[in-house]
Each structure stands twice: as structure tokens, then as C-alpha cells.
Design a protein around this motif. Sequence first.
Motif, PDB file in Angstrom:
ATOM      1  N   PHE A   1       0.944  -1.238  -0.143  1.00  0.00           N
ATOM      2  CA  PHE A   1       0.019  -0.005  -0.099  1.00  0.00           C
ATOM      3  C   PHE A   1       0.829   1.410   0.054  1.00  0.00           C
ATOM      4  CE2 PHE A   1      -3.127   3.410   1.093  1.00  0.00           C
ATOM      5  CZ  PHE A   1      -4.120   2.962   0.521  1.00  0.00           C
ATOM      6  N   ALA A   2       0.614   2.239  -0.904  1.00  0.00           N
ATOM      7  CA  ALA A   2       1.638   3.395  -1.122  1.00  0.00           C
ATOM      8  C   ALA A   2       1.374   4.150  -0.198  1.00  0.00           C
ATOM      9  CB  ALA A   2       1.239   4.134  -2.456  1.00  0.00           C
ATOM     10  N   THR A   3       2.609   4.693   0.576  1.00  0.00           N
ATOM     11  CA  THR A   3       2.397   5.713   1.522  1.00  0.00           C
ATOM     12  C   THR A   3       1.788   6.953   1.178  1.00  0.00           C
ATOM     13  OG1 THR A   3       3.807   7.398   2.895  1.00  0.00           O
ATOM     14  CG2 THR A   3       4.889   6.271   0.963  1.00  0.00           C
ATOM     15  N   ASP A   4       2.025   7.438  -0.360  1.00  0.00           N
ATOM     16  CA  ASP A   4       1.365   8.627  -0.581  1.00  0.00           C
ATOM     17  C   ASP A   4      -0.192   8.428  -0.858  1.00  0.00           C
ATOM     18  OD1 ASP A   4       3.869   9.465  -1.368  1.00  0.00           O
ATOM     19  OD2 ASP A   4       3.635   8.458  -3.436  1.00  0.00           O
ATOM     20  N   LEU A   5      -0.769   7.444  -0.676  1.00  0.00           N
ATOM     21  CA  LEU A   5      -2.199   7.187  -0.938  1.00  0.00           C
ATOM     22  C   LEU A   5      -2.780   7.189   0.913  1.00  0.00           C
ATOM     23  CD1 LEU A   5      -2.597   5.183  -3.764  1.00  0.00           C
ATOM     24  CD2 LEU A   5      -3.364   7.427  -3.450  1.00  0.00           C
ATOM     25  N   GLN A   6      -1.955   6.881   1.791  1.00  0.00           N
ATOM     26  CA  GLN A   6      -2.554   6.576   2.855  1.00  0.00           C
ATOM     27  C   GLN A   6      -2.990   8.079   3.570  1.00  0.00           C
ATOM     28  OE1 GLN A   6      -1.939   8.129   6.092  1.00  0.00           O
ATOM     29  NE2 GLN A   6       0.440   8.472   6.281  1.00  0.00           N
ATOM     30  N   GLN A   7      -2.456   9.157   3.044  1.00  0.00           N
ATOM     31  CA  GLN A   7      -3.134  10.484   3.762  1.00  0.00           C
ATOM     32  C   GLN A   7      -4.524  10.687   3.036  1.00  0.00           C
ATOM     33  OE1 GLN A   7       0.703  12.163   2.606  1.00  0.00           O
ATOM     34  NE2 GLN A   7       0.331  13.397   4.299  1.00  0.00           N
ATOM     35  N   PRO A   8      -4.679  10.648   1.733  1.00  0.00           N
ATOM     36  CA  PRO A   8      -6.425  10.796   1.186  1.00  0.00           C
ATOM     37  C   PRO A   8      -7.153   9.791   1.690  1.00  0.00           C
ATOM     38  CG  PRO A   8      -4.507  10.801  -0.904  1.00  0.00           C
ATOM     39  CD  PRO A   8      -3.728  10.683   0.571  1.00  0.00           C
ATOM     40  N   LEU A   9      -6.428   8.768   1.672  1.00  0.00           N
ATOM     41  CA  LEU A   9      -7.584   7.393   2.332  1.00  0.00           C
ATOM     42  C   LEU A   9      -7.855   7.771   3.550  1.00  0.00           C
ATOM     43  CD1 LEU A   9      -8.798   4.914   1.392  1.00  0.00           C
ATOM     44  CD2 LEU A   9      -7.210   3.648   2.410  1.00  0.00           C
ATOM     45  N   THR A  10      -7.125   8.302   4.258  1.00  0.00           N
ATOM     46  CA  THR A  10      -7.636   8.460   6.035  1.00  0.00           C
ATOM     47  C   THR A  10      -8.857   9.486   5.797  1.00  0.00           C
ATOM     48  OG1 THR A  10      -5.474   8.395   6.565  1.00  0.00           O
ATOM     49  CG2 THR A  10      -6.803   9.630   8.003  1.00  0.00           C
ATOM     50  N   THR A  11      -8.814  10.256   4.998  1.00  0.00           N
ATOM     51  CA  THR A  11     -10.248  11.037   5.169  1.00  0.00           C
ATOM     52  C   THR A  11     -11.422  10.331   4.788  1.00  0.00           C
ATOM     53  OG1 THR A  11      -8.788  12.889   3.850  1.00  0.00           O
ATOM     54  CG2 THR A  11     -11.271  13.001   3.720  1.00  0.00           C
ATOM     55  N   LEU A  12     -11.210   9.456   3.714  1.00  0.00           N
ATOM     56  CA  LEU A  12     -12.280   8.277   3.654  1.00  0.00           C
ATOM     57  C   LEU A  12     -12.775   7.555   4.840  1.00  0.00           C
ATOM     58  CD1 LEU A  12     -14.385   7.407   1.044  1.00  0.00           C
ATOM     59  CD2 LEU A  12     -12.636   5.635   0.598  1.00  0.00           C
ATOM     60  N   LEU A  13     -11.669   7.033   5.351  1.00  0.00           N
ATOM     61  CA  LEU A  13     -11.989   6.277   6.576  1.00  0.00           C
ATOM     62  C   LEU A  13     -12.675   7.154   7.664  1.00  0.00           C
ATOM     63  CD1 LEU A  13      -8.290   4.538   6.741  1.00  0.00           C
ATOM     64  CD2 LEU A  13     -10.565   3.401   5.837  1.00  0.00           C
ATOM     65  N   THR A  14     -12.651   8.651   7.619  1.00  0.00           N
ATOM     66  CA  THR A  14     -13.597   8.936   8.723  1.00  0.00           C
ATOM     67  C   THR A  14     -14.863   8.845   8.522  1.00  0.00           C
ATOM     68  OG1 THR A  14     -13.723  11.207   7.360  1.00  0.00           O
ATOM     69  CG2 THR A  14     -11.642  10.992   8.840  1.00  0.00           C
ATOM     70  N   GLN A  15     -15.208   8.226   7.105  1.00  0.00           N
ATOM     71  CA  GLN A  15     -16.640   8.160   6.792  1.00  0.00           C
ATOM     72  C   GLN A  15     -17.024   6.617   7.149  1.00  0.00           C
ATOM     73  OE1 GLN A  15     -18.510  10.804   5.952  1.00  0.00           O
ATOM     74  NE2 GLN A  15     -16.447  11.592   6.822  1.00  0.00           N
ATOM     75  N   ALA A  16     -16.183   5.798   7.537  1.00  0.00           N
ATOM     76  CA  ALA A  16     -16.287   4.326   7.865  1.00  0.00           C
ATOM     77  C   ALA A  16     -16.932   4.230   9.109  1.00  0.00           C
ATOM     78  CB  ALA A  16     -15.056   3.431   7.654  1.00  0.00           C
ATOM     79  N   SER A  17     -17.679   3.119   9.506  1.00  0.00           N
ATOM     80  CA  SER A  17     -18.140   2.995  10.798  1.00  0.00           C
ATOM     81  C   SER A  17     -17.503   2.228  11.813  1.00  0.00           C
ATOM     82  CB  SER A  17     -19.846   2.402  10.680  1.00  0.00           C
ATOM     83  OG  SER A  17     -20.522   3.248   9.885  1.00  0.00           O
TER      84      SER A  17
ATOM     85  N   GLY B   1     -14.670   6.460  13.171  1.00  0.00           N
ATOM     86  CA  GLY B   1     -15.648   6.716  12.517  1.00  0.00           C
ATOM     87  C   GLY B   1     -16.854   6.050  12.935  1.00  0.00           C
ATOM     88  N   ALA B   2     -18.020   6.799  12.060  1.00  0.00           N
ATOM     89  CA  ALA B   2     -18.094   7.675  11.338  1.00  0.00           C
ATOM     90  C   ALA B   2     -18.230   9.284  11.636  1.00  0.00           C
ATOM     91  CB  ALA B   2     -19.256   7.520  10.129  1.00  0.00           C
ATOM     92  N   THR B   3     -17.615  10.113  11.256  1.00  0.00           N
ATOM     93  CA  THR B   3     -17.901  11.521  11.840  1.00  0.00           C
ATOM     94  C   THR B   3     -18.268  12.207  10.426  1.00  0.00           C
ATOM     95  OG1 THR B   3     -15.384  11.681  11.479  1.00  0.00           O
ATOM     96  CG2 THR B   3     -16.202  11.608  13.707  1.00  0.00           C
ATOM     97  N   GLN B   4     -19.324  13.204  10.820  1.00  0.00           N
ATOM     98  CA  GLN B   4     -19.820  14.277   9.756  1.00  0.00           C
ATOM     99  C   GLN B   4     -18.545  15.258   9.756  1.00  0.00           C
ATOM    100  OE1 GLN B   4     -22.184  14.848   7.256  1.00  0.00           O
ATOM    101  NE2 GLN B   4     -20.687  16.384   6.974  1.00  0.00           N
ATOM    102  N   LEU B   5     -17.879  15.521   8.714  1.00  0.00           N
ATOM    103  CA  LEU B   5     -16.854  16.552   8.564  1.00  0.00           C
ATOM    104  C   LEU B   5     -17.688  17.992   8.197  1.00  0.00           C
ATOM    105  CD1 LEU B   5     -14.368  14.942   6.531  1.00  0.00           C
ATOM    106  CD2 LEU B   5     -14.346  15.057   8.828  1.00  0.00           C
ATOM    107  N   HIS B   6     -17.087  18.962   8.729  1.00  0.00           N
ATOM    108  CA  HIS B   6     -17.789  20.374   8.562  1.00  0.00           C
ATOM    109  C   HIS B   6     -16.572  21.228   7.869  1.00  0.00           C
ATOM    110  CE1 HIS B   6     -15.974  21.731  12.416  1.00  0.00           C
ATOM    111  NE2 HIS B   6     -16.455  20.529  12.661  1.00  0.00           N
ATOM    112  N   GLY B   7     -16.695  22.158   7.300  1.00  0.00           N
ATOM    113  CA  GLY B   7     -15.960  22.918   6.436  1.00  0.00           C
ATOM    114  C   GLY B   7     -15.317  24.247   7.425  1.00  0.00           C
ATOM    115  N   THR B   8     -14.092  24.496   7.377  1.00  0.00           N
ATOM    116  CA  THR B   8     -13.247  25.290   8.075  1.00  0.00           C
ATOM    117  C   THR B   8     -12.174  25.654   7.331  1.00  0.00           C
ATOM    118  OG1 THR B   8     -12.394  26.126  10.243  1.00  0.00           O
ATOM    119  CG2 THR B   8     -12.099  23.645   9.514  1.00  0.00           C
ATOM    120  N   ARG B   9     -11.292  26.501   8.030  1.00  0.00           N
ATOM    121  CA  ARG B   9     -10.033  26.691   7.199  1.00  0.00           C
ATOM    122  C   ARG B   9      -8.763  25.794   7.778  1.00  0.00           C
ATOM    123  NH1 ARG B   9      -8.491  31.806   4.802  1.00  0.00           N
ATOM    124  NH2 ARG B   9      -6.314  31.975   4.675  1.00  0.00           N
ATOM    125  N   VAL B  10      -8.116  25.140   6.726  1.00  0.00           N
ATOM    126  CA  VAL B  10      -7.416  24.215   7.042  1.00  0.00           C
ATOM    127  C   VAL B  10      -5.893  24.380   6.312  1.00  0.00           C
ATOM    128  CG1 VAL B  10      -8.756  22.448   8.133  1.00  0.00           C
ATOM    129  CG2 VAL B  10      -8.462  22.642   5.545  1.00  0.00           C
TER     130      VAL B  10
END
Length: 422
Positions: free
Chosen positions: A304-320, A358-367
Motif C-alpha cells: 500500500f503506497a504511503t502517498d495514498l494513506q493520507q487521502p484514504l484517511t479522509t475516506l476512513l473518517t466515513q467508515a463506521s 468513524g463515522a464522523t460528519q466533517l464540517h468546512g473550516t480553514r485548514v
Amino acid sequence: MSEVIAIEGGNKLNGTVVISGAKNATVALIPAIVLADSPVTVYGVPNISDVDALGVLLKELNCKVEKNEDILVVDPTNLENIPLVGEAVDKLRASYYFMGALLGKCKKVTMKMPGGCFLGPRPIDLHIKGFEALGAKVDYSNDGTYTIEAKRLVGNKIYLDFASVGATINILLAAVKAEGKTTIENAAKEPEIIDVVNLLTKMGAKIRGAGTDTITIEGVEKLNGCNHEIIPDRIEAGTFLIIAAAAGEKVIVQNIIPQHLEALISKLKEMGIQMDVVGDSIVVYGREGDLKPVNIKTQIYPGFATDLQQPLTTLLTQASGDSHVKETIYIERFKHCPQLNKMGAHIDLKEAESIIHGATQLHGTRVEATDLRCGAALVVAGLIAQGRTEITNVYHIDRGYENIDHKLISLGAVITRRQVED
Ligand code: EPU
């Protein structure tokens, strides 16, 4: 001035996105060109700022550089081997491929330590040991400049303590014109290495074993110009598969080599994402019902590519449930996690590991995009968050994703970009 992108979350994405040429192949192919004695034409060059920085370095070396859309023509005939100590070296890690390439071509290179994303310690000891094994003398001065020089470069047997992508490519570049045979053992096997070897082979190099853990190089005296088409970017492709899984209804990700993405595809399927591989495209269907948590351990290719663990982490916030992401390549590559937590994620950090509850609802802010793939993780988050997400330090994202705003807008995302005072 710097740039900020603002994403209005919650819009469902549909349509087709075409993946660009691979950044991590391109940034090695461009320095490799200086080894040739006549012009090289490369097709499928991504329009990213890392390529612009390498273009500046080529011009400093008195190479002729012409770029027309995704075609790059470089004529290294009148190369002048001046020290590379300007700003462009700081812009990306991969400027260090000029070390191997100029050493291989001119038997001497002077350049400062390269920049790039902060992912924790990123030593280049294996590159240096490789150059020394070929007969080079390496001096490192207090001002951070390396001078690497050899009367003769002579092939040798080199064992890498770690299958480093950068060291494998840099040693290849230094060895293609060395006298005799070089063997790299425990070489990296990433597809980008095969792409670089394909270019060098077209230039006249004699290399066997690319894609395995033993690469052998028979030195040649002369390398010529050629034409070469870059492979598609598996990390950009993986990022769009994740985006499609998170925010898509039906998204077709085109210009992919699916074998390069097997580890990600199997994790997405394990999470419950429906996908069809059709030739060089992958169709991703929107998520229905709960996503399942999964555990990830980053590894060298084909792991599993290290470069993809970061974007995948966001999807994992949506897993129960709880997902664990263990880093074995860059143990500090977790700067995206505090940013995601600011958006409502619940991620704990342990040594070299994140635990995503997870799962958590994300809300917009400045990041803040603290590095390239952190930026990608935040883009995924912005697309699924409630409300508006503003991402600062966009230059990190522009280093590696061609036209990301436009590609997403064409799928139905609502994204704007503006300049702000620093
Ligand atoms: N390492 C050493 N000594 C060395 C070289 C590497 O200890 O001399 C260690 C590193 O510190 C790290 C590990 O080996 O812990 C892996 O490093 P590697 O050399 O394989 O990585 P790299 O060549 O610096 C490339 C990509 C990265 C990608 C890694 C891993 C390029 C320009 N960069 O880096 O891409 O994460 O391989 O696959 O090809 C990105 O695209 O966002 C990115 C960071």
C-alpha cells in the motif's frame, strides 16, 4: 501572496476524469535527459510546478527546453555543468536526481541539499554510498552543498539497506555510463523505476531487471536522444478513486494502469465501494449504506503506497468503526490528521500510526495543506464536508496535481481559487 482554494462541500460528482503523466516518473526522467548527447522528447508531461522547477534547473545547465502542453523537448547538447545552488533546487526533493545524472555524464556535480515535502527525516545516505561505491568522492560543506566527483566511475555491486526509490534511480543514473557492470541489490520496484529504465534503454543504456529487486547495468560510452511517453500517475489516479468513493455517484477514472493500484483497489472494495475495471479505466459507484473500517500498513511497491494513506484517511473518517493506518515508510507522515480533526474527524495518533474513529460528519473550516498529499486529503474532506472548506498553502497541491480544480469542477464540484496576503 499565496493561494487558497475554497470548496463548497456536499456536491455529488459525476463524469469522467483523465489522469495525467506520473509526477514521480517525470521528476526523474527530466534530470535523466542530461545524460543524452542529443534532444529527447517526452510526451504526457504533467503540468505541475515540480516540472517547472526542473525546467529552470535544465536552463541553468544551458539545456534548451521547449514545453508545449504535455510535450517537453530538451536539448542537452550544449550542457554546462554549473553548480546547482539556486532557489529551484529547494522546490522539490527530486532535484537530487541531477546528482546521479550529472555525475554519470560529467563525472562531477556540485549542488545543494534538495527541498521537498516535510515527511520526517529524509536522509540521502544510500544515494551517497552508491556514488562512493562507483568510485566518487563526496564532500559536504557547511553551507549545505555537496560536491561529488570521480576520476573514473567503475561499476560495482551495491546493496541497498532499504529499497529506496530515490537511491535506486540516482545510482542507475550514475551507473549507466560507468565502466563495466553495476548491480543494485534490494532495488526499489516501483513502476516509476521501470519508466526511468525504459527511457534510459531507449537512449542506449544496457539495463536488466527493472521491476525486480536486482537491477544490472552494463555501462555504455554514449547515450542518444529518443522519444518517450510517461506512464499515468498512479497516485493521482488513486486520489481520484478515493474522491469518487467519497463524493461520487458514478465517476470514471481514465488513463490508469489498474495493476499499479491493486493494493488501494482491494482496500476500497473491502470498505464496500463498488468498482469495475474496464481496460484502462475504473468506474467507481457512489457509496450506499455504511462503509466498513479497514487497517492499512504502508509498504514499498506493490504494498500500500504511503502517498495514498493520507487521502484514504479522509475516506476512513466515513467508515463506521475504528481504522488503523500504520506508516512504515515515513513515520511522521501524519500532518493531515490534526487538520482533519479541525474539520470534525476523530483521529488519534500513536507512534507511526493513526487510529481513525468513524463515522464522523466533517464540517468546512480553514485548514492548511502542510504537504502535497495532506493537501489531497483535505480536498477529499472539503468535497464531503458540510459547508465551505478553505485550504491554504495550495502550492503544495500544485506541485503534484495537474489542474486539480478544473478536473474536479468538470465532475460537478464547486471550487474557487483566490490570492491572499501572506
Ligand atoms: N531513506 C533513507 N536513506 C536514503 C534514502 C531513503 O533512509 O538514502 C529512507 C527514507 O527516509 C524513507 C524511506 O527510505 O524512510 C523511503 O524513501 P525513498 O527513497 O523510497 O523515497 P523517495 O525517493 O524520497 C519517493 C517519492 C515519494 C514517495 C516515496 C515512497 C519521488 C520524487 N518521491 O520518495 O513521493 O512517498 O518514494 O514511495 O519519487 C509524493 O509524491 O508525495 C512523495 C513524497
